[in-house]
Design an enzyme around this catalytic site. Structure first.
Site, short mmCIF file in Angstrom:
data_model
loop_
_atom_site.label_atom_id
_atom_site.label_comp_id
_atom_site.label_asym_id
_atom_site.label_seq_id
_atom_site.Cartn_x
_atom_site.Cartn_y
_atom_site.Cartn_z
N ASN A 88 -19.71 -81.33 29.40
CA ASN A 88 -20.26 -80.43 30.31
C ASN A 88 -20.01 -81.32 31.77
O ASN A 88 -19.83 -82.06 31.95
CB ASN A 88 -21.94 -80.52 30.21
CG ASN A 88 -22.41 -82.00 30.03
OD1 ASN A 88 -21.82 -82.61 29.62
ND2 ASN A 88 -23.80 -82.03 30.58
N GLU B 253 -20.97 -80.82 35.57
CA GLU B 253 -22.08 -80.21 36.53
C GLU B 253 -21.64 -80.29 37.95
O GLU B 253 -20.46 -80.81 38.24
CB GLU B 253 -23.29 -81.05 36.36
CG GLU B 253 -24.04 -81.11 35.27
CD GLU B 253 -25.29 -81.80 34.99
OE1 GLU B 253 -25.74 -82.54 35.68
OE2 GLU B 253 -25.95 -81.57 33.62
N CYS C 3 -21.12 -75.61 30.44
CA CYS C 3 -21.25 -76.56 29.19
C CYS C 3 -20.29 -76.97 28.47
O CYS C 3 -19.12 -76.40 28.61
CB CYS C 3 -22.29 -75.53 28.23
SG CYS C 3 -23.59 -74.80 28.99
N GLU D 67 -19.53 -76.81 25.30
CA GLU D 67 -19.15 -75.65 24.22
C GLU D 67 -17.96 -74.93 24.71
O GLU D 67 -16.76 -74.74 24.37
CB GLU D 67 -20.21 -74.77 23.68
CG GLU D 67 -21.27 -75.78 22.69
CD GLU D 67 -22.42 -76.11 23.69
OE1 GLU D 67 -21.96 -76.51 24.90
OE2 GLU D 67 -23.60 -76.11 23.23
N CYS E 58 -26.46 -72.93 24.26
CA CYS E 58 -27.25 -72.12 24.98
C CYS E 58 -26.99 -70.77 24.58
O CYS E 58 -25.79 -70.63 24.10
CB CYS E 58 -27.14 -72.39 26.66
SG CYS E 58 -25.54 -71.75 27.16
N CYS F 9 -23.15 -69.78 25.60
CA CYS F 9 -22.07 -70.45 24.67
C CYS F 9 -22.18 -69.70 23.27
O CYS F 9 -21.12 -69.76 22.81
CB CYS F 9 -22.60 -71.81 24.55
SG CYS F 9 -21.95 -72.80 26.18
N1 THU Z 1 -25.47 -77.95 28.28
C1 THU Z 1 -24.46 -78.09 27.50
O1 THU Z 1 -23.24 -78.62 27.69
N2 THU Z 1 -24.46 -77.23 26.16
C2 THU Z 1 -25.48 -76.64 25.89
O2 THU Z 1 -25.31 -76.29 24.67
C3 THU Z 1 -26.74 -76.85 26.70
C4 THU Z 1 -26.88 -77.47 28.10
C5 THU Z 1 -25.46 -78.82 29.53
C6 THU Z 1 -25.63 -78.23 30.86
C7 THU Z 1 -25.91 -79.15 31.89
O3 THU Z 1 -24.86 -79.96 32.28
C8 THU Z 1 -26.86 -80.00 30.82
O4 THU Z 1 -26.70 -79.76 29.59
C9 THU Z 1 -28.36 -79.67 31.01
O5 THU Z 1 -28.53 -78.34 31.04
#
Ligand code: THU
Length: 137
Positions: free
Chosen positions: A50, A52, A61, A63, A97, A100
């Protein structure tokens, strides 16, 4: 292409790849580091984490980062996901999520999805995670 179920050794290798790349995450806002590793039916592994941003909605994300890397690496026509492993450094296993799930589904509704944290390992198919996923056909 027919495949045998992933062996436990293969699953552990994919989870390790996801765990390793979680360390590359850029997650200064949530502190939630996620790594993902995609195994294509061709046998190649692509990884993503991920990333941000100070403008929070721009976050990608792990995935989708991994899947987009696979598409960039071998061309969408050659990407069929055999399995995707998702590893969080802490807390509960991160079930992918909704966004994804839809992207995994696009590249194989029957893909095996593994998600693991220190609390345990879960495993199910993309179709089980996203019943009635969207498609144009
Ligand atoms: N996140 C992911 O990378 N994958 C997921 O399936 C759920 C959330 C990340 C996004 C964000 O950077 C952090 O987790 C918190 O939501």
């Amino acid at each position: 292409m027919f495949h045998q179920p992933l062996t436990d050794t293969d699953q552990q290798a994919l989870l390790r790849a996801a765990r390793d790349v979680a360390g590359n995450a850029h997650a200064p806002y949530s502190g939630f580091h996620v790594g993902a590793a995609v195994l294509t039916e061709g046998g190649t592994v692509y990884r993503g984490c991920n990333v941000e941003n100070a403008s929070y909605g721009l976050t990608i994300c792990a995935e989708r980062a991994a899947i987009f890397s696979a598409v960039a690496g071998k061309g969408a026509a050659n990407v069929r996901i055999r399995a995707i492993a998702v590893q969080t450094a802490s807390g509960v296993p991160a079930s992918p999520c909704g966004a994804c799930r839809q992207v995994i589904y696009e590249f194989n509704p029957d893909a095996l999805v593994l998600f693991q944290s220190e609390d345990g390992l879960e495993s199910m198919t993309a179709r089980e995670l996203l019943p009635h996923g969207f498609g144009l056909d």
